[in-house]
Scaffold this motif. Structure first.
Motif, short mmCIF file in Angstrom:
data_model
loop_
_atom_site.label_atom_id
_atom_site.label_comp_id
_atom_site.label_asym_id
_atom_site.label_seq_id
_atom_site.Cartn_x
_atom_site.Cartn_y
_atom_site.Cartn_z
N VAL A 152 0.85 -1.19 0.00
CA VAL A 152 0.00 0.00 0.00
C VAL A 152 0.88 1.23 0.00
O VAL A 152 1.81 1.35 0.81
CB VAL A 152 -0.94 0.02 1.23
CG1 VAL A 152 -1.75 1.29 1.27
CG2 VAL A 152 -1.85 -1.19 1.23
N ASP A 153 0.61 2.13 -0.93
CA ASP A 153 1.35 3.39 -0.98
C ASP A 153 1.18 4.09 0.36
O ASP A 153 0.06 4.28 0.85
CB ASP A 153 0.78 4.26 -2.11
CG ASP A 153 1.65 5.47 -2.39
OD1 ASP A 153 2.10 6.09 -1.42
OD2 ASP A 153 1.83 5.78 -3.57
N ASN A 154 2.29 4.47 0.98
CA ASN A 154 2.24 5.10 2.30
C ASN A 154 1.49 6.42 2.29
O ASN A 154 1.13 6.93 3.35
CB ASN A 154 3.66 5.31 2.83
CG ASN A 154 4.34 4.01 3.18
OD1 ASN A 154 3.68 3.03 3.55
ND2 ASN A 154 5.66 3.97 3.09
N ASN A 155 1.27 6.98 1.11
CA ASN A 155 0.54 8.24 1.04
C ASN A 155 -0.97 8.05 1.15
O ASN A 155 -1.72 9.01 1.26
CB ASN A 155 0.85 8.95 -0.29
CG ASN A 155 2.28 9.43 -0.36
OD1 ASN A 155 2.85 9.85 0.64
ND2 ASN A 155 2.87 9.35 -1.54
N PHE A 156 -1.43 6.78 1.08
CA PHE A 156 -2.86 6.50 1.10
C PHE A 156 -3.22 5.54 2.23
O PHE A 156 -2.38 4.81 2.74
CB PHE A 156 -3.30 5.91 -0.25
CG PHE A 156 -3.00 6.80 -1.42
CD1 PHE A 156 -3.69 7.99 -1.60
CD2 PHE A 156 -2.01 6.46 -2.34
CE1 PHE A 156 -3.41 8.82 -2.67
CE2 PHE A 156 -1.73 7.29 -3.42
CZ PHE A 156 -2.43 8.47 -3.58
N ASN A 157 -4.50 5.55 2.60
CA ASN A 157 -4.97 4.69 3.68
C ASN A 157 -5.24 3.26 3.23
O ASN A 157 -5.44 2.38 4.06
CB ASN A 157 -6.25 5.27 4.29
CG ASN A 157 -5.98 6.56 5.05
OD1 ASN A 157 -4.91 6.73 5.62
ND2 ASN A 157 -6.95 7.46 5.06
N GLY A 158 -5.28 3.03 1.93
CA GLY A 158 -5.54 1.70 1.41
C GLY A 158 -5.96 1.78 -0.04
O GLY A 158 -6.04 2.88 -0.62
N LYS A 159 -6.22 0.62 -0.64
CA LYS A 159 -6.64 0.54 -2.04
C LYS A 159 -8.02 -0.12 -2.13
O LYS A 159 -8.29 -1.10 -1.44
CB LYS A 159 -5.64 -0.26 -2.86
CG LYS A 159 -4.26 0.36 -2.96
CD LYS A 159 -3.35 -0.52 -3.81
CE LYS A 159 -1.96 0.08 -3.93
NZ LYS A 159 -1.06 -0.77 -4.75
#
Length: 211
Positions: free
Chosen positions: A4-11
């Motif tokens: 998961v991209d650390n910039n986002f809370n999830g996909k």
């Protein structure tokens, strides 16, 4: 394991099909972007027609152009929205080793539901849903049809027994809705609840000051 991209809370994967109720999908996109989730979006050809018919949005057929259109519309961050075409079989959502474990089909036609129920996987929407089911993830289908035939109900039962959440687009009225937007938010709020995402767009039962 999904990275998961650390910039986002999830996909989350979001599929839009040709059932009536495209405004639900647009509001859900808005809320998920605001909640800082990264979205993989799929839209069928019929879904694009319904978007134009119901809300006057002409979503481009090209995945890249559609992604830019939605990113601009919702002021998304870089890489926050990615749109895939129906035959992009090398996209991450086509494989259990890379796909998000969460997917919503909003709105969902009974035809799409039937294809998912029977594992048809003839296009990327059906394949992505198949992946979520086989990987024991969370799949929510916002069905929009009335009345339901016996076949529709049998498919719903079969999917429910496989752990799929069947959430018909049936907004309540106890919150004293004053607009179509209120009814849309009722359903989108319920989806967000099931996704475990905090929301305040829909008042809770027993907390309506007007009761």
């Amino acid at each position: 394991m999904n990275k998961v991209d650390n910039n986002f809370n999830g996909k989350i994967t979001l599929a839009i099909t040709g059932a009536s109720g495209s405004a639900y999908a647009l509001r859900l996109i808005e809320c998920l972007i605001a909640a800082n989730y990264q979205l993989y979006i799929l839209c069928s050809s019929a879904g694009r027609i319904v978007l134009d018919t119901e809300v006057g949005i002409k979503l481009p057929a090209s995945p890249e152009a559609a992604g830019k259109f939605l990113s601009d519309k919702y002021q998304a961050k870089d890489n926050q929205i990615t749109v895939f075409g129906k035959e992009q079989w090398f996209s991450p959502i086509a494989s259990g080793s890379a796909a998000p474990k969460t997917m919503v089909v909003c709105p969902c036609t009974t035809g799409t539901m039937a294809a998912i129920c029977h594992g048809m996987s003839d296009n990327l929407i059906e394949r992505a849903a198949d992946v979520v089911i086989k990987e024991r993830g969370q799949l929510i289908l916002m069905i929009r049809e009335t009345p339901y035939s016996t076949l529709h109900l049998q498919n719903m039962l079969s999917l429910s027994q496989q752990g799929v959440t069947i959430m018909p687009a049936s907004p309540g009225f106890y919150h004293k809705a004053e607009s179509i937007t209120d009814l849309i938010d009722f359903m989108v709020g319920r989806v967000l609840d099931h996704l475990g995402i905090e929301q305040n767009i829909m008042p809770r039962w027993g907390y309506n000051a007007n009761n």
